[in-house]
Design a protein around this motif. Structure first.
Motif, PDB file in Angstrom:
ATOM      1  N   PHE A 276      -8.390  28.164  -4.387  1.00 21.41           N
ATOM      2  CA  PHE A 276      -8.333  28.232  -2.997  1.00 21.41           C
ATOM      3  C   PHE A 276      -8.763  29.729  -2.779  1.00 21.41           C
ATOM      4  CE2 PHE A 276      -5.741  24.808  -4.206  1.00 21.41           C
ATOM      5  CZ  PHE A 276      -5.517  24.072  -2.589  1.00 21.41           C
TER       6      PHE A 276
ATOM      7  N   GLN B 197      -5.334  29.124   7.234  1.00 25.92           N
ATOM      8  CA  GLN B 197      -3.770  29.197   7.519  1.00 25.92           C
ATOM      9  C   GLN B 197      -3.522  28.533   5.259  1.00 25.92           C
ATOM     10  OE1 GLN B 197      -5.028  28.731  10.208  1.00 25.92           O
ATOM     11  NE2 GLN B 197      -4.295  29.949  11.142  1.00 25.92           N
ATOM     12  N   THR B 198      -4.273  27.607   5.321  1.00 28.91           N
ATOM     13  CA  THR B 198      -4.086  26.182   4.341  1.00 28.91           C
ATOM     14  C   THR B 198      -4.533  27.125   2.910  1.00 28.91           C
ATOM     15  OG1 THR B 198      -4.405  24.432   5.545  1.00 28.91           O
ATOM     16  CG2 THR B 198      -4.360  24.123   3.352  1.00 28.91           C
TER      17      THR B 198
ATOM     18  N   MET C 257      -1.941  28.447   0.013  1.00 30.33           N
ATOM     19  CA  MET C 257      -2.061  28.278  -0.852  1.00 30.33           C
ATOM     20  C   MET C 257      -2.607  29.043  -2.078  1.00 30.33           C
ATOM     21  SD  MET C 257      -0.746  24.461  -1.186  1.00 30.33           S
ATOM     22  CE  MET C 257      -2.230  24.188  -2.973  1.00 30.33           C
TER      23      MET C 257
END
Length: 218
Positions: free
Chosen positions: A173, A188-189, A193
């Motif tokens: 990530f 955003q994701t 995360m």
């Protein structure tokens, strides 16, 4: 806690496990990559975020075996374990000291090393953000691995084998956040995360590390 943090910072510099070792390794990785993949600026820019994240991860591994080994060798670990300070707080201070001497210098130096890999200015910000959010998790996980292998002779290799699988989500990530930021995509994701992983690790890992250390000290 402040005295313990300052003590660990001094030990990190005196034992040769301070920011200099991590930065030197980081610089070696960044210097050698263009020789292995070629000097094409477009290609280097595409892989820069992944290379820098991988270099930061491995640089953090270099000093993990010293986190508790020095205290174990001189007997101070037993004194710390029996002190009125909670063991979870002690290990949190050690994780903070490791991040200050290893993770923070890598975060600050990342833009400079990014220039060597032809990373565009638009990707510098997200690279720094991803490293700033993700590297505290690397230090906390490293303390857990050090607690599992404390007292073992030549436990450095075992420590790396135990810690590397736990590092993978942060690496995925973190590199994805830097890549999306570079390409102008939605971040955003991976941002949420990565922040969730770091917050969860920082909150829970001291308890797991303390339990592992208590078992090894019995």
């Amino acid at each position: 806690m402040r005295a313990l943090l300052l003590r660990d910072l001094r030990l990190a510099f005196r034992a040769g496990g301070g920011f200099g070792l991590g930065l030197a390794f980081f610089l070696i990785v960044v210097t050698l990559v263009p020789f292995s993949v070629g000097p094409q600026s477009v290609l280097l820019a595409l892989i820069a975020s992944g290379v820098l994240w991988l270099g930061a991860l491995v640089a953090c591994l270099l000093s993990l075996d010293r986190l508790l080994a020095l205290d174990c060798e001189d007997g101070s670990l037993d004194l710390i374990a029996t002190a009125p300070i909670p063991l979870e707080a002690v290990l949190s201070a050690k994780a903070a000291a490791h991040w200050l001497t290893t993770g923070l210098p890598l975060v600050l130096a990342a833009p400079v090393f990014g220039v060597l890999l032809s990373l565009p200015v638009s990707g510098m910000w997200w690279l720094v953000v991803s490293l700033a959010i993700g590297t505290p998790a690397l230090s906390s996980i490293g303390v857990f691995g050090a607690a599992l292998t404390v007292g073992l002779k030549r436990g450095g290799l075992l420590l790396s084998l135990l810690v590397l699988p736990l590092y993978v989500p942060t690496l995925i990530f973190g590199a994805e956040l830097a890549r999306r930021g570079l390409e102008g995509q939605a971040v955003q994701t991976p941002l949420l995360m990565l922040a969730g992983i770091s917050c969860g690790v920082i909150a829970l890992m001291p308890f797991a590390s303390a339990a592992a250390l208590r078992m090894n000290l019995r």
